[in-house]
Enzyme design. Structure first.
Site, PDB file in Angstrom:
ATOM      1  N   ASP A  98       0.852  -1.187   0.000  1.00  0.00           N
ATOM      2  CA  ASP A  98       0.000   0.000   0.000  1.00  0.00           C
ATOM      3  C   ASP A  98       0.892   1.242   0.000  1.00  0.00           C
ATOM      4  OD1 ASP A  98       0.998  -0.075   2.621  1.00  0.00           O
ATOM      5  OD2 ASP A  98      -0.817  -1.044   3.357  1.00  0.00           O
ATOM      6  N   ASP A 152       1.663   4.965   1.644  1.00  0.00           N
ATOM      7  CA  ASP A 152       1.419   5.860   2.780  1.00  0.00           C
ATOM      8  C   ASP A 152       2.040   7.223   2.487  1.00  0.00           C
ATOM      9  OD1 ASP A 152       0.245   3.772   4.180  1.00  0.00           O
ATOM     10  OD2 ASP A 152       2.136   3.147   5.078  1.00  0.00           O
ATOM     11  N   ASP A 176      10.409   3.160  12.933  1.00  0.00           N
ATOM     12  CA  ASP A 176      11.113   2.019  13.538  1.00  0.00           C
ATOM     13  C   ASP A 176      12.506   1.759  12.967  1.00  0.00           C
ATOM     14  OD1 ASP A 176       9.906   1.186  11.169  1.00  0.00           O
ATOM     15  OD2 ASP A 176       8.810  -0.506  12.050  1.00  0.00           O
TER      16      ASP A 176
HETATM   17  P1  ATP Z   1       4.188  -3.242   4.919  1.00  0.00           P
HETATM   18  O1  ATP Z   1       4.827  -3.634   3.649  1.00  0.00           O
HETATM   19  O2  ATP Z   1       3.938  -4.388   5.816  1.00  0.00           O
HETATM   20  O3  ATP Z   1       2.988  -2.340   4.772  1.00  0.00           O
HETATM   21  P2  ATP Z   1       5.321  -0.934   6.176  1.00  0.00           P
HETATM   22  O4  ATP Z   1       6.744  -0.562   6.456  1.00  0.00           O
HETATM   23  O5  ATP Z   1       4.555  -0.047   5.273  1.00  0.00           O
HETATM   24  O6  ATP Z   1       5.331  -2.410   5.676  1.00  0.00           O
HETATM   25  P3  ATP Z   1       3.301  -0.380   8.091  1.00  0.00           P
HETATM   26  O7  ATP Z   1       2.889  -1.185   9.275  1.00  0.00           O
HETATM   27  O8  ATP Z   1       2.344  -0.179   6.983  1.00  0.00           O
HETATM   28  O9  ATP Z   1       4.629  -1.052   7.558  1.00  0.00           O
HETATM   29  O10 ATP Z   1       3.792   1.013   8.672  1.00  0.00           O
HETATM   30  C1  ATP Z   1       4.105   2.129   7.820  1.00  0.00           C
HETATM   31  C2  ATP Z   1       5.311   2.865   8.376  1.00  0.00           C
HETATM   32  O11 ATP Z   1       5.016   3.377   9.680  1.00  0.00           O
HETATM   33  C3  ATP Z   1       6.559   2.003   8.574  1.00  0.00           C
HETATM   34  O12 ATP Z   1       7.300   1.910   7.385  1.00  0.00           O
HETATM   35  C4  ATP Z   1       7.286   2.755   9.657  1.00  0.00           C
HETATM   36  O13 ATP Z   1       7.992   3.854   9.139  1.00  0.00           O
HETATM   37  C5  ATP Z   1       6.147   3.295  10.518  1.00  0.00           C
HETATM   38  N1  ATP Z   1       5.821   2.382  11.628  1.00  0.00           N
HETATM   39  C6  ATP Z   1       4.879   1.411  11.633  1.00  0.00           C
HETATM   40  N2  ATP Z   1       4.835   0.773  12.799  1.00  0.00           N
HETATM   41  C7  ATP Z   1       5.768   1.345  13.581  1.00  0.00           C
HETATM   42  C8  ATP Z   1       6.210   1.143  14.915  1.00  0.00           C
HETATM   43  N3  ATP Z   1       5.677   0.188  15.670  1.00  0.00           N
HETATM   44  N4  ATP Z   1       7.192   1.945  15.387  1.00  0.00           N
HETATM   45  C9  ATP Z   1       7.716   2.928  14.611  1.00  0.00           C
HETATM   46  N5  ATP Z   1       7.353   3.141  13.355  1.00  0.00           N
HETATM   47  C10 ATP Z   1       6.396   2.388  12.842  1.00  0.00           C
HETATM   48 MG    MG Z   2       2.481  -0.165   4.706  1.00  0.00          MG
END
Ligand code: ATP
Ligand code: MG
Length: 431
Positions: free
Chosen positions: A58, A60, A141
């Site tokens: 997705d 963001d 993170d």
């Molecule tokens: P995915 O491919 O699973 O969507 P993602 O990196 O986009 O991976 P998300 O859970 O959608 O993961 O979160 C979006 C962003 O928000 C992450 O890339 C990170 O920068 C931030 N983030 C999410 N969860 C946390 C957390 N627990 N602590 C700090 N930052 C976080």
């Molecule tokens: Mg994501």
């Protein structure tokens, strides 16, 4: 870490993101935010995945516009979330998450109830403190998840060495791993999830911190653990994820009763179930969390059934008590919604019936809503030699058989199964 005030800016010829790979809707939302006078970038997993030439799950967006301001710009906008207040902007049927820059909560904020509360063990319970882009970088993170992409200029902003870590294929926390994992222990699980999916290594300092802090997962609310467990095991890399969770001592804090039953023999029912889930996802078949729970909790359930029976409880009651106990105990760690519980118990209840193949119940079993899931668990149990393969094969055959063939298979059972325990119905008539 790089100087937080001076990001490295990578121009279009210095990175591999091609604009056609980016969602048009996300690009339009960034443009509209910018036209309204705000900063806006794509951020997080989508930038990471685009740089790795993978298709993002997705898109963001991070912006300095506050949620209410975002809402006033977009018609299809909904504000969601208690823990984080976020905007979901719907464009042409696609929902894009637009998040306001947030600051990382500082441990000194724990007195300020309105902003951030930090529990005794250091975990951040609430954070809705808005900040600058630099703040927003530092609260993320991992370095590879903190890259910002401007689709108009096609440039990437890197404040924390995320590009170098992508090249080294390493997952590293932003800042001190002990502090960052203590703040949010779920990051330990996220690290494993990304390592398994991207085939990256976890930075050794984070692994050391993980072995020290793994037990903090016990303080994570079960509902949040459920969200994470689904992401861990329904992302297409469940088996690799499971192996890493075990290797890093994390699995025992997610499924402690399952871990207790592991005897070192592989494959086991859990690993087979997770491999099966990966296969199904690869083939585009549906997967349900209840099936995973039913498989992962099967061994603890069996252990409990045997214990209760050894204590003199009859089989039916032992099954029913053990099933309720297994679900209740596990739910202390990972929430199991009621709708899952019903399915899990159905899958379990069908197991002895599948084994017994009582001729008069065959049609009822085949017509059961959960027959397929129960059959799938039975196949896994056959692989670990819990069930004779001829029984599994019989169930495989009968599903494809036509009516006539089915009847003949059931007749075959009548001929081969001894009539055990058949009681004559005695009609008691009132005199
Ligand atoms: P995915 O491919 O699973 O969507 P993602 O990196 O986009 O991976 P998300 O859970 O959608 O993961 O979160 C979006 C962003 O928000 C992450 O890339 C990170 O920068 C931030 N983030 C999410 N969860 C946390 C957390 N627990 N602590 C700090 N930052 C976080
Ligand atoms: Mg994501």
């Amino acid at each position: 870490m790089k100087n937080k005030h001076f990001p490295q800016i990578i121009s279009p010829d210095g990175h591999s993101i091609s604009l056609p790979a980016v969602s048009d809707n996300a690009v339009k939302i960034v443009q509209e935010l910018k036209c309204a006078g705000y900063e806006a970038h794509l951020v997080g997993g989508c930038v990471r995945d685009l740089l790795l030439d993978r298709t993002p799950k997705d898109f963001d967006i991070a912006t300095d516009a506050q949620p209410e301001e975002i809402k006033s710009i977009f018609r299809g906008c909904r504000l969601i979330g208690r823990r984080f207040r976020l905007a979901h902007v719907r464009k042409n049927g696609e929902v894009i998450e637009v998040a306001t820059y947030r600051a990382a909560p500082s441990p000194t904020d724990d007195v300020d109830e309105d902003r951030t509360h930090i529990a005794d063990h250091g975990q951040v319970l609430r954070d809705n403190v808005y900040g600058t882009q630099q703040d927003d970088v530092l609260r993320r993170d991992f370095t590879i998840n903190a890259l910002y992409f401007d689709p108009q200029e096609q440039s990437v902003r890197d404040f924390v060495g995320g590009i170098a870590d992508l090249e080294k294929r390493v997952i590293r926390t932003i800042g001190d791993p002990l502090e960052r994992l203590r703040q949010d222990p779920v990051r330990m699980l996220r690290a494993v999830r990304f390592a398994a999916k991207l085939e990256f290594n976890i930075d050794p300092a984070m692994l050391t911190a993980t072995s020290e802090l793994a037990a903090l997962l016990l303080h994570v609310p079960p509902a949040r653990m459920l969200d994470e467990v689904i992401k861990l095991f329904h992302g297409g890399y469940a088996l690799r994820t499971y192996d890493m969770l075990r290797e890093y001592g994390l699995f025992r804090y997610i499924f402690p009763f399952t871990e207790q039953c592991l005897d070192g023999i592989t494959p086991n029912l859990s690993s087979l179930a997770l491999a099966n889930t990966d296969n199904r996802i690869q083939l585009g078949k549906p997967v349900i969390p209840a099936f995973l729970f039913a498989c992962l909790l099967w061994d603890p359930l069996q252990a409990d059934v045997h214990k209760l029976q050894d204590g003199g409880m009859d089989s039916r009651r032992a099954w029913s008590v053990a099933a309720s106990d297994a679900v209740r105990d596990q739910a202390q760690h990972v929430a199991i919604p009621r709708r899952f519980v019903i399915v899990i118990k159905d899958i379990w209840a069908l197991q002895p019936l599948l084994e017994q193949r009582s001729p008069k119940s065959i049609h009822r079993i085949l017509g059961h809503k959960r027959f397929r899931a129960a059959y799938d668990l039975m196949l896994l149990r056959t692989e670990v030699n819990e069930i004779k393969s001829e029984i599994a094969q019989w169930w495989t055959r009968i599903q494809d058989a036509d009516q006539q063939e089915r009847e003949s298979m059931i007749r075959g059972l009548r001929e081969t199964t001894p009539k055990r325990g058949r009681r004559r119905k005695r009609k008691s008539r009132a005199a």
